[in-house]
Design a protein around this motif. Structure first.
Motif, PDB file in Angstrom:
ATOM      1  N   UNK A   1      13.845  19.559  58.287  1.00 44.09           N
ATOM      2  CA  UNK A   1      13.640  18.471  59.323  1.00 44.09           C
ATOM      3  C   UNK A   1      13.101  18.671  60.499  1.00 44.09           C
ATOM      4  N   UNK A   2      11.862  18.731  60.365  1.00 47.35           N
ATOM      5  CA  UNK A   2      11.013  19.250  61.497  1.00 47.35           C
ATOM      6  C   UNK A   2      11.299  18.061  62.549  1.00 47.35           C
ATOM      7  N   UNK A   3      10.784  16.891  62.320  1.00 46.15           N
ATOM      8  CA  UNK A   3      11.197  15.909  63.248  1.00 46.15           C
ATOM      9  C   UNK A   3      12.617  15.193  63.247  1.00 46.15           C
ATOM     10  N   UNK A   4      13.475  15.424  64.260  1.00 43.84           N
ATOM     11  CA  UNK A   4      14.740  15.020  64.091  1.00 43.84           C
ATOM     12  C   UNK A   4      15.036  13.940  64.600  1.00 43.84           C
ATOM     13  N   UNK A   5      15.513  12.884  64.006  1.00 44.43           N
ATOM     14  CA  UNK A   5      15.855  11.816  64.652  1.00 44.43           C
ATOM     15  C   UNK A   5      17.445  11.564  64.362  1.00 44.43           C
ATOM     16  N   UNK A   6      18.136  12.468  65.318  1.00 45.42           N
ATOM     17  CA  UNK A   6      19.506  12.508  65.041  1.00 45.42           C
ATOM     18  C   UNK A   6      20.235  11.500  65.871  1.00 45.42           C
TER      19      UNK A   6
ATOM     20  N   UNK B   1      16.470  14.405  71.439  1.00 47.82           N
ATOM     21  CA  UNK B   1      17.505  13.932  70.758  1.00 47.82           C
ATOM     22  C   UNK B   1      18.745  14.171  71.634  1.00 47.82           C
ATOM     23  N   UNK B   2      19.124  15.083  72.358  1.00 46.64           N
ATOM     24  CA  UNK B   2      20.193  15.271  73.073  1.00 46.64           C
ATOM     25  C   UNK B   2      20.144  14.597  74.257  1.00 46.64           C
ATOM     26  N   UNK B   3      19.180  14.088  75.002  1.00 42.16           N
ATOM     27  CA  UNK B   3      19.074  13.223  75.874  1.00 42.16           C
ATOM     28  C   UNK B   3      19.220  11.848  75.594  1.00 42.16           C
ATOM     29  N   UNK B   4      18.652  11.324  74.683  1.00 41.72           N
ATOM     30  CA  UNK B   4      18.882   9.960  74.509  1.00 41.72           C
ATOM     31  C   UNK B   4      20.490   9.857  73.948  1.00 41.72           C
ATOM     32  N   UNK B   5      20.823  10.843  73.391  1.00 42.60           N
ATOM     33  CA  UNK B   5      22.412  10.625  72.882  1.00 42.60           C
ATOM     34  C   UNK B   5      23.189  10.533  74.330  1.00 42.60           C
TER      35      UNK B   5
ATOM     36  N   UNK C   1       4.670   9.529  75.384  1.00 45.49           N
ATOM     37  CA  UNK C   1       3.120   9.389  74.963  1.00 45.49           C
ATOM     38  C   UNK C   1       2.766  10.437  74.165  1.00 45.49           C
ATOM     39  N   UNK C   2       2.076  10.399  72.938  1.00 47.40           N
ATOM     40  CA  UNK C   2       1.491  11.334  72.195  1.00 47.40           C
ATOM     41  C   UNK C   2       0.166  10.868  71.366  1.00 47.40           C
ATOM     42  N   UNK C   3      -0.612  11.832  71.210  1.00 46.08           N
ATOM     43  CA  UNK C   3      -1.828  11.551  70.367  1.00 46.08           C
ATOM     44  C   UNK C   3      -1.680  12.084  69.093  1.00 46.08           C
ATOM     45  N   UNK C   4      -0.333  12.801  68.955  1.00 45.69           N
ATOM     46  CA  UNK C   4      -0.308  13.266  67.547  1.00 45.69           C
ATOM     47  C   UNK C   4       0.645  12.272  66.855  1.00 45.69           C
ATOM     48  N   UNK C   5      -0.082  11.476  65.822  1.00 47.28           N
ATOM     49  CA  UNK C   5       0.753  10.264  65.227  1.00 47.28           C
ATOM     50  C   UNK C   5       1.865  10.766  64.445  1.00 47.28           C
ATOM     51  N   UNK C   6       1.996  11.753  63.767  1.00 46.95           N
ATOM     52  CA  UNK C   6       3.224  12.332  63.012  1.00 46.95           C
ATOM     53  C   UNK C   6       4.180  12.439  63.771  1.00 46.95           C
ATOM     54  N   UNK C   7       4.008  12.934  65.149  1.00 46.58           N
ATOM     55  CA  UNK C   7       5.119  13.012  66.232  1.00 46.58           C
ATOM     56  C   UNK C   7       5.708  11.900  66.525  1.00 46.58           C
ATOM     57  N   UNK C   8       4.813  10.719  66.783  1.00 44.41           N
ATOM     58  CA  UNK C   8       5.285   9.574  67.186  1.00 44.41           C
ATOM     59  C   UNK C   8       5.984   8.973  66.383  1.00 44.41           C
ATOM     60  N   UNK C   9       5.535   8.891  65.016  1.00 49.21           N
ATOM     61  CA  UNK C   9       6.430   8.363  63.909  1.00 49.21           C
ATOM     62  C   UNK C   9       7.623   9.026  63.812  1.00 49.21           C
ATOM     63  N   UNK C  10       7.404  10.409  63.834  1.00 56.28           N
ATOM     64  CA  UNK C  10       8.698  11.151  63.620  1.00 56.28           C
ATOM     65  C   UNK C  10       9.900  11.005  64.482  1.00 56.28           C
ATOM     66  N   UNK C  11       9.657  10.998  65.734  1.00 57.68           N
ATOM     67  CA  UNK C  11      10.858  10.852  66.700  1.00 57.68           C
ATOM     68  C   UNK C  11      10.971   9.439  67.541  1.00 57.68           C
ATOM     69  N   UNK C  12      10.219   8.638  67.399  1.00 58.51           N
ATOM     70  CA  UNK C  12      10.277   7.263  68.109  1.00 58.51           C
ATOM     71  C   UNK C  12      11.051   6.353  67.245  1.00 58.51           C
TER      72      UNK C  12
END
Lengths: 335, 514
Positions: free
Chosen positions: B250-255, B448-452, B460-471
């Motif tokens: 679960x590298x990108x966690x959208x918990x 994750x903890x913060x938005x909870x 803002x990110x240039x790494x698309x997998x990161x944006x897709x993974x966490x947003x």
């Protein structure tokens, strides 16, 4: 692949050794130039036989006093990555004002606040030039070095002003519990500077501005206020130095007084290990730096070295000491 | 092209160790590189990649005991000059060009041809033209380097290496500041250098690049050599396991609740523009939402963020936080009303590297905690210890200098400083740039903890997998405008393809998925 447990053990022993090394380095860095100061003292004692006499120690510390006070202000300025070349001239102007103020009948003590006030005023002008006009510190204080020297001469009509019954002469010549007032004032200046730098919000902002001005601005630090403060403080300290100088001499002369004092103050700060680009340093180092300079001047006279050679030796000691320091803490040093 | 294992390697490093005061940076590391291969070097920050390369380039000296061989011959590299004469060239992250000089002057720096003591500019120009042409550069030898883009400057660095007949080329994260088009061009260039028989050592954090480019990949961990994988054996799982010594599932966690976009509106940005690079941008951020801001480099993402937090001046538009107009004109205004910004330039604009962890963490609140201007050092220490624990910052104590920490831990210190002001909205600009995989996943956990807890976060990110993974929802920018939205109520799936379609202008509207 290497056995995991084995590498772990190696890493542990490596780490312990590395930690020991770091601890020793930290101690060396905290002590700074103190060993050099002690070695110089011992050397001069061996050569002259009277360096450590109570009388001579009193003379050395008094010689160091005014430079220490100037160097306190200079430490704050250099910590922000700046420089204040005008302190010698401000000292001269303040000393003039101190003596002139002391001539006011029945209110001669006013000379002291006058001296402090004019020092602060010139310092704030330097600060405003740096903070608002955004002149490089070297240039704005180079300008005041010259201009304020002119003001100092103007104040006494280009003559030496005297007051043989100076009401605050005790500052320059008296002592309590055998400790000269000059020394007490210098030491209190160091304590006050340390408190400001290390125990107040302002101090944190000074180090932050010197370490990374951009980040400081973004973090909401009023960088202009920091500049205004450090140059104002440096001017105030030069004003105090002027009052001390006037009290010692019962007189002031706008042309000669304080000539090239700024260089001794800068040398003390640099000897004390404060980084010339700002952000790193302490006022205790500055104190040791100022003492090294005074010990050198005094010791070389005791040993009977000629005036010309004193200059050469003092200059070389400063260069060698700082070079040694860089060598010792190579990697982290950024003088 | 596969490495020819039957031929002798061009470079062999054996048993290389390096000790710094306080740290053992490298311990008996081996590295073998062949001519005509692209050899990726991977590892977390602090694993020792840069140290190893600095030893190769002569910037550091290795501890005694190791050996370096080039073309089978043992060599002694005792400075940058001897590395250069051995044909080793390094292209650092911070480019080492003089911006005030021309391209030709930079390429010839230190090797200027002269005729009778005078610099022979004509032959410099001519000599550069060949190499620039070969690399496909669109600028001439007399262009000033300061007028070139980062990608073009990189090309000058490569030209300099090629021109000096380098046989081993080390590239340290060369794509960090490049757009994807520039990256493609660079990759083409690297492949053609490989075809010319150069050995290329490629350091990168980006797995995708390593897959695409490398023939072999060596991994370092905690200053030790872990192993080398051949191209056909490369997989994300294998690499991650080698780099961190454990699996990261679960590298990108959208918990958090992924429906955050339906919460109360927290931040409302209306029609914000600066008259130059940002043109009338409007959007809302909701409580408990992670809003991605994507787009190519130069699309105006950071510029928009700077307008929102008061780093630059707006020419129009309003900003409301929880229904109240805040319209910050200085960063401190935004902080005081509960909106903070994490800079993409951690070292230049964020941290005070000479100051301690404690001082950095407390910097935003020292004023509030102080009594009559005097610091409350007890409180400061308390805050620092709490933050170190909460964000698992790996540091010996709060009085350690921030400059001595790894990138990931530095980033956590900076995030801690922002959190001390108890913000309602965080704008995180490239929060995981230059951060290793372990710390990346921890930063995602922090998000994750913060938005909870109800905070709203813009990433803002240039790494698309990161944006897709966490947003939870992604706004895509192009040429200073918000041109598309994916996720949330838009009905368009958050995928790299959809984001790229908007970002490049291939699509102007995407139909919601059924």
């Amino acid at each position: 692949m290497v056995n995991e447990a084995q590498t772990g053990a190696i890493a542990e022993s490596d780490k312990a050794a590395a930690n020991r090394k770091m601890l020793i380095q930290q101690i060396i860095r905290t002590l700074g130039m103190l060993p050099i100061l002690i070695l110089l003292g011992i050397g001069f004692q061996l050569m002259s036989g009277r360096f450590f006499s109570p009388n001579n120690i009193s003379i050395v510390t008094q010689q160091a006093a005014i430079n220490t006070v100037l160097a306190c202000g200079m430490t704050a300025v250099i910590l922000t990555g700046g420089i204040d070349l005008s302190v010698g001239s401000i000292l001269a102007a303040s000393a003039m004002v101190a003596v002139l103020g002391s001539l006011i009948p029945d209110a001669g003590m006013l000379g002291i606040p006058f001296a402090l006030g004019i020092g602060l005023l010139f310092g704030l002008i330097n600060g405003a030039l740096v903070a608002f006009v955004r002149l490089p510190p070297f240039i704005s204080t180079l300008g005041s070095l010259t201009a304020v020297r002119g003001v100092a001469r103007l104040l006494g009509g280009d003559t030496t002003v005297f007051n043989s019954s100076l009401p605050f002469a005790f500052i320059g010549n008296g002592s309590i519990f055998h400790i000269p007032w000059l020394v007490i004032i210098a030491f209190l200046s160091v304590i006050a500077t340390w408190l400001i730098l290390r125990r107040t919000v302002l101090g944190v902002h000074i180090y932050a501005t010197g370490g990374n001005e951009n980040a400081a601005r973004l973090a909401g630090i009023k960088v202009w206020a920091v500049y205004l403060f450090v140059y104002g403080f440096s001017g105030l300290m030069a004003g105090l130095g002027g009052a001390m100088s006037a009290a010692r001499l019962f007189a002031a002369n706008g042309t000669q007084l304080g000539q090239s004092y700024e260089l001794d103050a800068i040398a003390a700060v640099i000897l004390g290990g404060t980084s010339f680009v700002g952000g790193v340093g302490s006022v205790w180092g500055t104190l040791i730096g100022a003492l090294i300079i005074a010990v050198l001047s005094n010791g070389l006279v005791l040993v009977g070295v000629s005036d010309i050679w004193q200059y050469i030796i003092k200059g070389l000691v400063i260069i060698v000491a700082v070079a040694l320091d860089r060598f010792r803490s190579s990697g982290s040093a950024r003088t | 092209m596969q490495p020819q294992n039957d031929t002798a390697p061009i470079l062999e490093m054996r048993g290389i160790s390096k000790t710094f005061p306080g740290v053992k940076a490298l311990s008996h590391v081996d590295l073998t590189v062949y001519a005509g291969e692209i050899h990726a070097l991977m590892g977390e920050n602090g694993a020792g990649k840069s140290t190893l390369m600095k030893i190769l380039s002569g910037a550091y000296r290795a501890d005694s005991g190791g050996e370096i061989r080039i073309n089978g011959k043992p060599v002694h590299i005792d400075g940058p000059l001897s590395a250069k004469t051995l044909g080793i060239a390094v292209i650092y992250q911070e480019l080492s060009l003089s911006p005030n000089l021309t391209v030709a002057e930079n390429i010839y720096l230190g090797r200027e041809p002269s005729v009778g003591g005078q610099v022979d500019r004509a032959s410099m120009k001519a000599g550069c033209r060949d190499v620039l042409e070969r690399l496909g550069a669109h600028f001439g030898p007399t262009t000033l380097v300061q007028d070139l883009s980062i990608a073009e400057r990189q090309m000058v660095e490569i030209a300099r290496a090629v021109h000096a007949n380098a046989r081993i080329l080390v590239m340290d994260e060369p794509t960090t500041t490049l757009s994807s088009r520039e990256t493609d061009k660079l990759f083409g260039l690297i492949r053609s250098l490989r075809a010319d028989g150069l050995a290329i050592i490629y350091i990168s954090h980006r797995m995708a690049e390593v897959y695409e480019l490398s023939d072999r990949c060596s991994v370092l961990r905690d200053g030790s050599y872990v192993g080398t994988l051949l191209r056909q054996d490369l997989s994300a799982e294998a690499l991650v396991r080698m780099m961190v010594g454990r699996d990261i599932s679960n590298f990108y966690k959208k918990e958090h609740d992924a429906h955050g976009s339906r919460g109360k509106v927290l931040l409302s940005v209306k029609n914000v523009a600066d008259g130059r690079r940002v043109k009338g941008c409007s959007f809302d951020l909701h409580e408990g939402e992670v809003l991605g801001l994507a787009g190519l480099v130069g699309s105006g993402r950071t510029e928009l963020a700077r307008l929102i937090y008061g780093g630059d001046q707006r020419t129009s538009g309003t900003i409301e936080l929880e229904g109240k107009r805040i319209d910050p004109t200085k960063p401190i205004d935004a902080v005081n009303s509960g909106l903070v910004y994490l800079t993409e330039d951690r070292k230049g604009q964020g941290l005070f590297l000479d100051m301690t962890v404690q001082e950095n963490i407390n910097l935003g609140v020292v004023g509030r905690d102080a009594k009559a201007g005097f610091l409350d050092l007890g409180k400061a220490r308390e805050r620092a210890l709490a933050a170190i624990k909460a964000l698992s910052i790996r540091v010996a104590g709060p009085n350690v200098q921030v400059g001595s920490l790894s990138g990931g831990n530095q980033q956590k210190v900076l995030i801690s400083r922002l959190l001390e002001t108890k913000p309602r909205v965080l704008i995180l600009d490239e929060p995981t740039r230059g951060v290793d995989i372990g710390a990346k996943s921890e930063i995602y956990r922090i998000i994750n903890d913060l938005v909870k807890s109800g905070v709203g976060i813009i990433v803002i990110s240039s790494e698309l997998p990161e944006v897709v993974g966490i947003a939870d929802r992604v706004l895509v920018m192009r040429e200073g405008e918000i041109v598309g939205e994916v996720g949330g109520t838009s009905g368009v799936a958050i995928t790299q393809e959809n984001i790229i379609a908007y970002a490049t202008g291939v699509a102007h509207t995407i139909a919601p998925a059924a």
